[in-house]
Write a protein that holds these residues in place. Structure first.
Motif: not given
Length: 395
Positions: A274-280, A303-305, A380-388
């Motif tokens: 299971r994982a969270s959705v944190r769009l953008g 947390c798991c995203c 340096f790293l960033t991690a996102t959920l990109d809806s596009n």
């Protein structure tokens, strides 16, 4: 909360001015509505009465027919009721009074109504074809969602087959999963609501906590068969010590099922996390660096995203730009999935890797050339959920 509803009857403030082709017109809408409101359930000029439960409610044919197509057909459509002075209605009394108040005043006061009463009014609105009232009530429920009422709202939304409100409740529950499984209101969920909630990949709470919440629910709902609900718990995600401890002692999971879950947890590299959705949002912001060696760095998210984009940036060292790096992700630090190779373009200090949306808890970047000195501290790293991006976001 007062919901102001527009209608074909006059509405507006106490006094408004409006310019027309014939000159300035003064509009006294509030006074007209107040006069109409005083006629609600009033014997004055009444020409019809409704017998609801054991109470007789006086009304006015012309007003109801003007405000509602259902009553227009009833009173002036040649039906049997059009000739009756008294008409029995098999509807909830309290909710019908609310509907009558809306007909006469153009207002709906919902502060005094609990969730069940609001759904009764919503049901009558649908029955009488009052679509603006239905929409206003659904909006009110969406805007008032809280940990204390979302379970009751979801139960009702599923019962009346309100798809959009059901989805809004489930998405709200995803956001408050940790609080919800420990809240008393969780015990109020219907079996149908649990069947909608527990399969969600985005209901991202520790699986042991979900199991314990369901076990507690079963003790308060002993008449419900728990087997089908237990099957929705992802037992392989629970630690072995808890499977043979808390889960086995609960008595609601067969020993064979527990052994199968242990085997799957050991053998499978594709567990149903299971994982969270944190769009953008950058879910790597504040992540812990669990490991930084000469050739490897591991980030641990809070947390798991679900993510599909990792952005890498060199913090100034030109040495970083000379090498390629392997990028992998994992949910348990045992099974790693390669998502791409990080190669900085000529003279560029940033690089983006995109991949199919997946649940991630750990990100590992490694530089295969072990002869090179420690340079990963400069990345340096960033991690996102990109809806596009293309790709299905798990539900």
């Amino acid at each position: 909360m007062n919901i102001q509803a527009t209608s074909t009857s006059s509405s507006g403030g106490a006094k408004k001015r409006r310019s027309t082709e014939n000159g300035l017109v003064h509009i006294f809408g509030a006074g007209a509505l107040a006069d109409m409101d005083r006629l609600c359930m009033n014997e004055l000029f009444s020409d019809v009465s409704f017998l609801v439960e054991d109470e007789l409610l006086p009304a006015h044919r012309l007003i109801l027919a003007t405000r509602c197509e259902h009553f227009r057909k009833m009173f002036y459509g040649g039906t049997a009721e059009s000739k009756k002075r008294q008409i029995r209605l098999y509807v909830p009394l309290k909710s019908f009074k609310v509907i009558l108040g809306y007909f006469y005043s153009g207002k709906l006061t919902v502060d005094t109504l609990d969730v069940d009463a609001i759904f009764e009014v919503h049901g009558l609105s649908n029955f009488f074809g009052l679509h603006e009232l239905e929409s206003a009530l659904a909006t009110h429920l969406n805007e008032s969602l809280s940990v204390g009422n979302v379970c009751s709202i979801l139960n009702n939304a599923i019962q009346v087959n309100h798809a959009q409100l059901t989805m809004n409740c489930l998405q709200f529950m995803d956001k408050i999963a940790t609080v919800l499984v420990q809240h008393d209101s969780f015990l109020l969920l219907s079996k149908e609501s649990l069947e909608a909630l527990l399969p969600r990949n985005t209901f991202a709470e520790d699986e042991l906590n979900i199991f314990q919440a369901l076990h507690n629910w079963s003790r308060h709902n002993q008449s419900v068969d728990i087997k089908s609900l237990v099957s929705l718990v992802r037992l392989p995600l629970i630690a072995v010590k808890d499977l043979v401890g808390a889960v086995r002692k609960s008595g609601i999971v067969a020993s064979e099922t527990i052994l199968e879950a242990i085997d799957k947890a050991i053998e499978s590299c594709n567990l149903p996390y299971r994982a969270s959705v944190r769009l953008g949002l950058d879910v790597a912001n504040g992540a812990s660096r669990l490991l930084v060696t000469m050739n490897e760095m591991v980030l641990s998210l809070s947390c798991c995203c679900i993510i599909n984009t990792i952005f890498a940036c060199s913090l100034g060292s030109t040495l970083v730009l000379k090498y390629s790096y392997d990028m992998e992700v994992s949910c348990n630090m045992k099974h790693w999935v390669a998502v791409g190779k990080l190669i900085f373009p000529s003279h560029a200090t940033t690089m983006r890797i995109r991949f199919t949306p997946m649940p991630v808890r750990f990100i590992r970047i490694s530089q295969p050339d072990r002869r090179r000195k420690d340079i990963l501290k400069e990345v340096f790293l960033t991690a996102t959920l990109d809806s596009n991006m293309n790709g299905v976001i798990p539900k």
